[in-house]
Design a protein around this motif. Structure first.
Motif, PDB file in Angstrom:
ATOM      1  N   ASN A 220      46.916 -47.818  25.000  1.00 17.88           N
ATOM      2  CA  ASN A 220      46.927 -46.572  25.330  1.00 17.88           C
ATOM      3  C   ASN A 220      46.954 -45.545  24.267  1.00 17.88           C
ATOM      4  O   ASN A 220      47.504 -45.986  23.139  1.00 17.88           O
ATOM      5  CB  ASN A 220      48.149 -46.059  26.310  1.00 17.88           C
ATOM      6  CG  ASN A 220      47.912 -46.763  27.679  1.00 17.88           C
ATOM      7  OD1 ASN A 220      46.994 -46.849  28.269  1.00 17.88           O
ATOM      8  ND2 ASN A 220      49.106 -46.837  28.434  1.00 17.88           N
ATOM      9  N   VAL A 221      46.382 -44.733  24.061  1.00 18.42           N
ATOM     10  CA  VAL A 221      46.387 -43.880  22.917  1.00 18.42           C
ATOM     11  C   VAL A 221      46.745 -42.430  23.067  1.00 18.42           C
ATOM     12  O   VAL A 221      45.956 -41.684  24.059  1.00 18.42           O
ATOM     13  CB  VAL A 221      44.835 -43.735  22.252  1.00 18.42           C
ATOM     14  CG1 VAL A 221      44.866 -42.799  21.194  1.00 18.42           C
ATOM     15  CG2 VAL A 221      44.731 -45.311  21.766  1.00 18.42           C
ATOM     16  N   SER A 222      48.122 -41.870  22.840  1.00 14.14           N
ATOM     17  CA  SER A 222      48.587 -40.663  23.023  1.00 14.14           C
ATOM     18  C   SER A 222      49.442 -40.323  22.007  1.00 14.14           C
ATOM     19  O   SER A 222      49.661 -41.304  21.088  1.00 14.14           O
ATOM     20  CB  SER A 222      49.004 -40.431  24.507  1.00 14.14           C
ATOM     21  OG  SER A 222      49.619 -39.431  24.468  1.00 14.14           O
ATOM     22  N   ASP A 223      49.816 -38.974  21.968  1.00  8.84           N
ATOM     23  CA  ASP A 223      50.881 -38.684  20.929  1.00  8.84           C
ATOM     24  C   ASP A 223      52.291 -38.861  21.609  1.00  8.84           C
ATOM     25  O   ASP A 223      53.308 -38.641  20.979  1.00  8.84           O
ATOM     26  CB  ASP A 223      50.714 -37.172  20.486  1.00  8.84           C
ATOM     27  CG  ASP A 223      50.760 -36.300  21.709  1.00  8.84           C
ATOM     28  OD1 ASP A 223      51.357 -36.720  22.764  1.00  8.84           O
ATOM     29  OD2 ASP A 223      50.598 -34.997  21.433  1.00  8.84           O
ATOM     30  N   ASN A 224      52.398 -39.551  22.935  1.00  8.53           N
ATOM     31  CA  ASN A 224      53.576 -39.856  23.546  1.00  8.53           C
ATOM     32  C   ASN A 224      54.274 -38.629  23.887  1.00  8.53           C
ATOM     33  O   ASN A 224      55.637 -38.564  23.625  1.00  8.53           O
ATOM     34  CB  ASN A 224      54.528 -40.732  22.720  1.00  8.53           C
ATOM     35  CG  ASN A 224      53.934 -42.292  22.972  1.00  8.53           C
ATOM     36  OD1 ASN A 224      53.666 -42.500  24.153  1.00  8.53           O
ATOM     37  ND2 ASN A 224      53.971 -43.205  22.026  1.00  8.53           N
ATOM     38  N   HIS A 225      53.926 -37.604  23.961  1.00 15.96           N
ATOM     39  CA  HIS A 225      54.432 -36.126  24.138  1.00 15.96           C
ATOM     40  C   HIS A 225      53.895 -35.414  25.196  1.00 15.96           C
ATOM     41  O   HIS A 225      53.178 -34.457  25.078  1.00 15.96           O
ATOM     42  CB  HIS A 225      54.650 -35.354  22.872  1.00 15.96           C
ATOM     43  CG  HIS A 225      55.749 -34.430  22.948  1.00 15.96           C
ATOM     44  ND1 HIS A 225      55.324 -32.859  23.447  1.00 15.96           N
ATOM     45  CD2 HIS A 225      56.768 -34.230  22.676  1.00 15.96           C
ATOM     46  CE1 HIS A 225      56.460 -32.210  23.545  1.00 15.96           C
ATOM     47  NE2 HIS A 225      57.425 -32.881  23.035  1.00 15.96           N
ATOM     48  N   PRO A 226      53.693 -36.000  26.677  1.00 18.34           N
ATOM     49  CA  PRO A 226      53.070 -35.110  27.778  1.00 18.34           C
ATOM     50  C   PRO A 226      53.689 -34.047  27.945  1.00 18.34           C
ATOM     51  O   PRO A 226      54.906 -33.833  27.829  1.00 18.34           O
ATOM     52  CB  PRO A 226      53.073 -36.160  28.989  1.00 18.34           C
ATOM     53  CG  PRO A 226      54.373 -37.162  28.591  1.00 18.34           C
ATOM     54  CD  PRO A 226      54.319 -37.071  26.976  1.00 18.34           C
ATOM     55  N   THR A 227      52.912 -33.135  28.579  1.00 19.76           N
ATOM     56  CA  THR A 227      53.510 -31.710  28.978  1.00 19.76           C
ATOM     57  C   THR A 227      52.886 -31.020  30.103  1.00 19.76           C
ATOM     58  O   THR A 227      51.567 -31.667  30.302  1.00 19.76           O
ATOM     59  CB  THR A 227      53.490 -30.430  27.865  1.00 19.76           C
ATOM     60  OG1 THR A 227      52.051 -30.512  27.452  1.00 19.76           O
ATOM     61  CG2 THR A 227      54.110 -30.858  26.388  1.00 19.76           C
ATOM     62  N   PRO A 228      53.248 -30.518  30.959  1.00 22.09           N
ATOM     63  CA  PRO A 228      52.574 -29.973  32.153  1.00 22.09           C
ATOM     64  C   PRO A 228      51.284 -29.233  31.563  1.00 22.09           C
ATOM     65  O   PRO A 228      51.241 -28.299  30.360  1.00 22.09           O
ATOM     66  CB  PRO A 228      53.685 -29.093  32.839  1.00 22.09           C
ATOM     67  CG  PRO A 228      55.031 -29.709  32.608  1.00 22.09           C
ATOM     68  CD  PRO A 228      54.839 -30.251  31.011  1.00 22.09           C
ATOM     69  N   VAL A 229      50.383 -28.809  32.513  1.00 21.06           N
ATOM     70  CA  VAL A 229      49.029 -28.283  31.705  1.00 21.06           C
ATOM     71  C   VAL A 229      49.287 -26.855  31.746  1.00 21.06           C
ATOM     72  O   VAL A 229      48.895 -26.265  30.791  1.00 21.06           O
ATOM     73  CB  VAL A 229      47.917 -28.610  32.840  1.00 21.06           C
ATOM     74  CG1 VAL A 229      48.181 -28.026  33.831  1.00 21.06           C
ATOM     75  CG2 VAL A 229      46.634 -28.082  32.076  1.00 21.06           C
ATOM     76  N   ASN A 230      50.255 -26.095  32.407  1.00 23.27           N
ATOM     77  CA  ASN A 230      50.570 -24.703  32.304  1.00 23.27           C
ATOM     78  C   ASN A 230      51.199 -24.560  31.159  1.00 23.27           C
ATOM     79  O   ASN A 230      50.989 -23.436  30.388  1.00 23.27           O
ATOM     80  CB  ASN A 230      51.136 -24.362  33.504  1.00 23.27           C
ATOM     81  CG  ASN A 230      52.462 -25.014  33.991  1.00 23.27           C
ATOM     82  OD1 ASN A 230      52.863 -26.179  33.376  1.00 23.27           O
ATOM     83  ND2 ASN A 230      53.249 -24.355  34.801  1.00 23.27           N
TER      84      ASN A 230
END
Length: 301
Positions: A220-230
């Motif tokens: 997986n490739v991500s910044d490892n900092h998910p946030t809700p879309v709003n």
């Protein structure tokens, strides 16, 4: 095609010459490059290696020109599948018609192969469960690449990439138009990777192939900092001095959304991408959206 000045560097074939390929080409200053796309790509400014731009339509069943797949090349496959169906015939065409197998293959996939996970975390051990044809097409492409790599005995790395963004790849116009976002707890989780961070990963993967220590497998490739879309849209609005986006029920937004947006908003997951960090000893330049926005001019049009 190997450059005499840099005998240990492999020629790089960029299949699908869009934004990420262009950014990567600017980083591969001394490599011999072959850019494969529907239209002939322009040579990057300052590039010193050999440059070859080849116009290829992967939707046609013609034989590929031999020059697009020279000996000892590394393939970075970025071309998207077609917009319909559950398979990727473009990739099938490429793998079948390419004159020579590469010394290494990197395929750019999507975390869409995981489908909707109700906001739960996913990592590379999570079984794929595509919810839409787009995810099925990418999973088919992953399977094709894996089988090809096994048949030819070459190192293969499959990158499941989250949403790619940069200062010029932000939904500023949607925020400016007052596009509503899902309200509160209904907002799906969004995951992202800055374009330059993705290019850093690709550059490291190329280095590892060239030095005989390839990184293989699915990551997986991500910044490892998910946030809700709003929350994401609120941050963008605040940075550019725009009104905060209105909120509405997820159901009402899905009713009016275009197909691609509907797919995106109907899936919620948090992506763990720590495995690629460990494998490459890599840390993102932009570990959060806020860190990236700090580098974006506030008068961005």
């Amino acid at each position: 095609m190997q450059s005499d000045a840099h005998p240990n560097r492999s020629p790089i074939v960029l299949i699908g010459y869009g934004d990420i390929a262009r950014r990567l080409a600017h980083r591969l200053t001394d490599h011999d490059l072959i850019a494969v796309s529907r239209h002939q790509a322009e040579r990057p400014e300052g590039h010193r290696g050999e440059w070859r731009a080849v116009a290829v339509d992967l939707d046609r069943e013609d034989h590929l020109p031999a020059e697009v797949a020279p000996n000892d090349a590394i393939w970075i496959y970025l071309a998207p599948p077609p917009r319909e169906g559950q398979t990727d015939p473009r990739l099938t065409h490429w793998l079948r018609e390419a004159a020579n197998p590469p010394t290494g293959l990197v395929y750019i996939s999507t975390t869409g192969v995981y489908g909707d996970r109700g906001g739960h975390w996913v990592d590379e051990t999570t079984p794929p469960a595509p919810a839409h044809d787009r995810g099925h097409r990418r999973l088919d492409a992953e399977t094709q690449c894996h089988a090809y790599a096994q048949t030819h005995g070459i190192p293969h790395c499959n990158l499941r990439v989250t949403g790619i963004y940069a200062c010029d790849r932000l939904p500023v116009e949607k925020v400016r138009r007052g596009t509503p976002v899902p309200t509160g707890p209904e907002a799906p989780w969004s995951n992202r990777i800055h374009a330059d961070d993705l290019v850093d990963i690709l550059r490291l993967l190329i280095d590892r192939i060239e030095t005989g220590h390839p990184v293989t497998g699915t990551f997986n490739v991500s910044d490892n900092h998910p946030t809700p879309v709003n929350v994401t849209y609120r941050q963008i609005a605040a940075h550019f001095g725009l009104p905060q986006p209105p909120e509405a029920s997820l159901a009402s937004i899905l009713e009016q959304a275009r197909p691609m947006a509907r797919e995106f908003l109907s899936e919620s997951r948090r992506v763990d991408a720590s495995a690629i960090q460990r494998a490459l000893g890599w840390q993102p330049r932009y570990p959060t959206l806020a860190a990236a926005l700090a580098d974006c001019p506030r008068n961005l049009s």
